[in-house]
Design a protein around this motif. Structure first.
Motif, PDB file in Angstrom:
ATOM      1  N   LYS A  74      -7.900  65.564  17.928  1.00 24.48           N
ATOM      2  CA  LYS A  74      -8.960  64.777  19.126  1.00 24.48           C
ATOM      3  C   LYS A  74      -9.406  65.964  20.175  1.00 24.48           C
ATOM      4  CE  LYS A  74      -8.669  61.124  22.195  1.00 24.48           C
ATOM      5  NZ  LYS A  74      -8.011  59.729  23.105  1.00 24.48           N
ATOM      6  N   SER A  75      -8.618  66.898  20.412  1.00 15.33           N
ATOM      7  CA  SER A  75      -8.972  67.686  21.482  1.00 15.33           C
ATOM      8  C   SER A  75     -10.102  68.582  21.096  1.00 15.33           C
ATOM      9  CB  SER A  75      -7.900  68.753  21.786  1.00 15.33           C
ATOM     10  OG  SER A  75      -8.202  69.793  22.615  1.00 15.33           O
ATOM     11  N   ILE A  76     -10.049  68.746  19.486  1.00 19.40           N
ATOM     12  CA  ILE A  76     -11.318  69.626  19.038  1.00 19.40           C
ATOM     13  C   ILE A  76     -12.343  68.593  18.906  1.00 19.40           C
ATOM     14  CG2 ILE A  76     -11.961  70.501  16.755  1.00 19.40           C
ATOM     15  CD1 ILE A  76      -9.171  71.359  16.568  1.00 19.40           C
ATOM     16  N   LEU A  77     -12.441  67.623  18.649  1.00 23.79           N
ATOM     17  CA  LEU A  77     -13.517  66.615  18.356  1.00 23.79           C
ATOM     18  C   LEU A  77     -14.253  66.522  19.729  1.00 23.79           C
ATOM     19  CD1 LEU A  77     -11.999  63.883  15.999  1.00 23.79           C
ATOM     20  CD2 LEU A  77     -13.799  65.696  15.442  1.00 23.79           C
ATOM     21  N   GLU A  78     -13.171  66.237  20.842  1.00 19.44           N
ATOM     22  CA  GLU A  78     -13.743  66.086  22.220  1.00 19.44           C
ATOM     23  C   GLU A  78     -14.683  67.408  22.806  1.00 19.44           C
ATOM     24  OE1 GLU A  78     -10.572  64.504  24.288  1.00 19.44           O
ATOM     25  OE2 GLU A  78     -10.781  62.688  23.714  1.00 19.44           O
ATOM     26  N   SER A  79     -14.022  68.491  22.362  1.00 21.91           N
ATOM     27  CA  SER A  79     -14.548  69.701  22.913  1.00 21.91           C
ATOM     28  C   SER A  79     -15.569  70.177  22.066  1.00 21.91           C
ATOM     29  CB  SER A  79     -13.443  70.743  22.748  1.00 21.91           C
ATOM     30  OG  SER A  79     -13.191  71.191  21.317  1.00 21.91           O
ATOM     31  N   SER A  80     -16.192  69.511  20.778  1.00 23.35           N
ATOM     32  CA  SER A  80     -17.218  69.537  20.072  1.00 23.35           C
ATOM     33  C   SER A  80     -18.303  68.673  20.710  1.00 23.35           C
ATOM     34  CB  SER A  80     -16.933  69.129  18.571  1.00 23.35           C
ATOM     35  OG  SER A  80     -16.029  70.299  18.054  1.00 23.35           O
ATOM     36  N   GLY A  81     -18.018  67.906  21.775  1.00 26.76           N
ATOM     37  CA  GLY A  81     -19.201  66.993  22.378  1.00 26.76           C
ATOM     38  C   GLY A  81     -19.144  65.729  21.792  1.00 26.76           C
ATOM     39  N   LEU A  82     -18.266  65.313  20.779  1.00 25.89           N
ATOM     40  CA  LEU A  82     -17.994  63.967  20.214  1.00 25.89           C
ATOM     41  C   LEU A  82     -17.201  62.944  21.208  1.00 25.89           C
ATOM     42  CD1 LEU A  82     -17.339  65.249  16.573  1.00 25.89           C
ATOM     43  CD2 LEU A  82     -19.520  64.486  17.554  1.00 25.89           C
ATOM     44  N   ILE A  83     -17.914  61.701  20.891  1.00 29.38           N
ATOM     45  CA  ILE A  83     -17.236  60.675  21.769  1.00 29.38           C
ATOM     46  C   ILE A  83     -16.506  59.672  20.960  1.00 29.38           C
ATOM     47  CG2 ILE A  83     -17.675  58.826  23.666  1.00 29.38           C
ATOM     48  CD1 ILE A  83     -20.214  60.433  24.396  1.00 29.38           C
ATOM     49  N   GLU A  84     -15.220  59.447  21.167  1.00 29.04           N
ATOM     50  CA  GLU A  84     -14.359  58.432  20.535  1.00 29.04           C
ATOM     51  C   GLU A  84     -14.978  57.036  20.738  1.00 29.04           C
ATOM     52  OE1 GLU A  84      -9.809  56.883  19.971  1.00 29.04           O
ATOM     53  OE2 GLU A  84     -10.278  58.163  21.510  1.00 29.04           O
ATOM     54  N   GLY A  85     -15.147  56.397  19.596  1.00 28.19           N
ATOM     55  CA  GLY A  85     -15.568  55.002  19.621  1.00 28.19           C
ATOM     56  C   GLY A  85     -17.084  55.096  19.210  1.00 28.19           C
ATOM     57  N   GLU A  86     -17.753  56.380  19.688  1.00 28.28           N
ATOM     58  CA  GLU A  86     -19.091  56.530  19.333  1.00 28.28           C
ATOM     59  C   GLU A  86     -19.464  57.177  18.126  1.00 28.28           C
ATOM     60  OE1 GLU A  86     -23.038  58.039  21.694  1.00 28.28           O
ATOM     61  OE2 GLU A  86     -21.490  57.222  22.916  1.00 28.28           O
ATOM     62  N   HIS A  87     -18.751  58.505  18.154  1.00 29.82           N
ATOM     63  CA  HIS A  87     -18.830  59.343  17.052  1.00 29.82           C
ATOM     64  C   HIS A  87     -17.824  59.501  15.964  1.00 29.82           C
ATOM     65  CE1 HIS A  87     -21.553  61.162  20.333  1.00 29.82           C
ATOM     66  NE2 HIS A  87     -22.403  61.022  19.450  1.00 29.82           N
ATOM     67  N   TYR A  88     -16.802  58.974  16.411  1.00 29.11           N
ATOM     68  CA  TYR A  88     -15.550  59.066  15.693  1.00 29.11           C
ATOM     69  C   TYR A  88     -14.665  57.941  16.019  1.00 29.11           C
ATOM     70  CZ  TYR A  88     -12.856  61.360  18.997  1.00 29.11           C
ATOM     71  OH  TYR A  88     -12.385  61.842  20.387  1.00 29.11           O
ATOM     72  N   LYS A  89     -13.736  57.502  14.983  1.00 23.92           N
ATOM     73  CA  LYS A  89     -12.670  56.603  15.142  1.00 23.92           C
ATOM     74  C   LYS A  89     -11.364  57.316  14.891  1.00 23.92           C
ATOM     75  CE  LYS A  89     -14.319  51.819  15.351  1.00 23.92           C
ATOM     76  NZ  LYS A  89     -14.177  50.540  14.578  1.00 23.92           N
ATOM     77  N   ILE A  90     -10.403  56.922  15.584  1.00 27.80           N
ATOM     78  CA  ILE A  90      -8.844  57.590  15.242  1.00 27.80           C
ATOM     79  C   ILE A  90      -8.240  56.481  14.487  1.00 27.80           C
ATOM     80  CG2 ILE A  90      -6.800  58.396  16.058  1.00 27.80           C
ATOM     81  CD1 ILE A  90      -8.411  59.811  18.086  1.00 27.80           C
ATOM     82  N   GLN A  91      -7.553  56.563  13.444  1.00 26.34           N
ATOM     83  CA  GLN A  91      -6.523  55.780  12.848  1.00 26.34           C
ATOM     84  C   GLN A  91      -7.148  54.233  12.339  1.00 26.34           C
ATOM     85  OE1 GLN A  91      -3.073  56.246  12.039  1.00 26.34           O
ATOM     86  NE2 GLN A  91      -3.403  58.059  12.215  1.00 26.34           N
ATOM     87  N   SER A  92      -8.619  54.283  12.074  1.00 29.63           N
ATOM     88  CA  SER A  92      -9.301  53.212  11.550  1.00 29.63           C
ATOM     89  C   SER A  92      -8.782  53.132  10.031  1.00 29.63           C
ATOM     90  CB  SER A  92     -10.643  53.176  11.838  1.00 29.63           C
ATOM     91  OG  SER A  92     -11.281  54.213  11.045  1.00 29.63           O
ATOM     92  N   SER A  93      -8.586  51.940   9.776  1.00 30.86           N
ATOM     93  CA  SER A  93      -8.157  51.560   8.105  1.00 30.86           C
ATOM     94  C   SER A  93      -9.348  51.113   7.466  1.00 30.86           C
ATOM     95  CB  SER A  93      -6.944  50.746   8.080  1.00 30.86           C
ATOM     96  OG  SER A  93      -7.308  49.313   8.662  1.00 30.86           O
TER      97      SER A  93
END
Length: 116
Positions: A74-93
């Motif tokens: 998550k830290s890597i994704l955020e430091s890359s400028g990605l926004i959770e819920g907009e650019h990626y989802k965590i633990q979605s099935s």
């Protein structure tokens, strides 16, 4: 002759004073250096103990290891400028052919969730 002796005494006194001041300065600097070396040594011991503790925790507990990995991801994704819920989802099935998958992260490569 007396004048020369007086001049030499004054010069000698100045030299001795300068040597004394320099010696005191060396002692202060040596003391400060010893303290700095001790502080660095103590800090390195603390870091070593922390690293050993973290290593033990990560080796012994799969759940903690997984949480730690997810936190790093998550830290890597955020430091890359990605926004959770907009650019990626965590633990979605999601299901594919009656098989459920739960990846750590789903990254939307086309600009976000709305683009899907």
């Amino acid at each position: 002759m007396i004048c020369i002796n007086i001049i030499l005494m004054v010069i000698n006194l100045n030299i001795y004073k300068n040597i004394d001041d320099y010696s005191k300065s060396l002692i202060r600097n040596e003391s400060a250096l010893k303290q700095s070396i001790k502080d660095v040594f103590d800090y390195s011991l603390t870091m070593r103990e922390s690293a050993e503790s973290l290593t033990k925790i990560l080796k012994d507990d799969k759940k903690i290891r997984g949480n730690f990995g997810e936190m790093q991801l998550k830290s890597i994704l955020e430091s890359s400028g990605l926004i959770e819920g907009e650019h990626y989802k965590i633990q979605s099935s999601f299901k594919v052919e009656n098989q459920t998958y739960i990846p750590d992260v789903v990254v939307y490569l086309d600009g976000g969730i709305e683009g899907k």
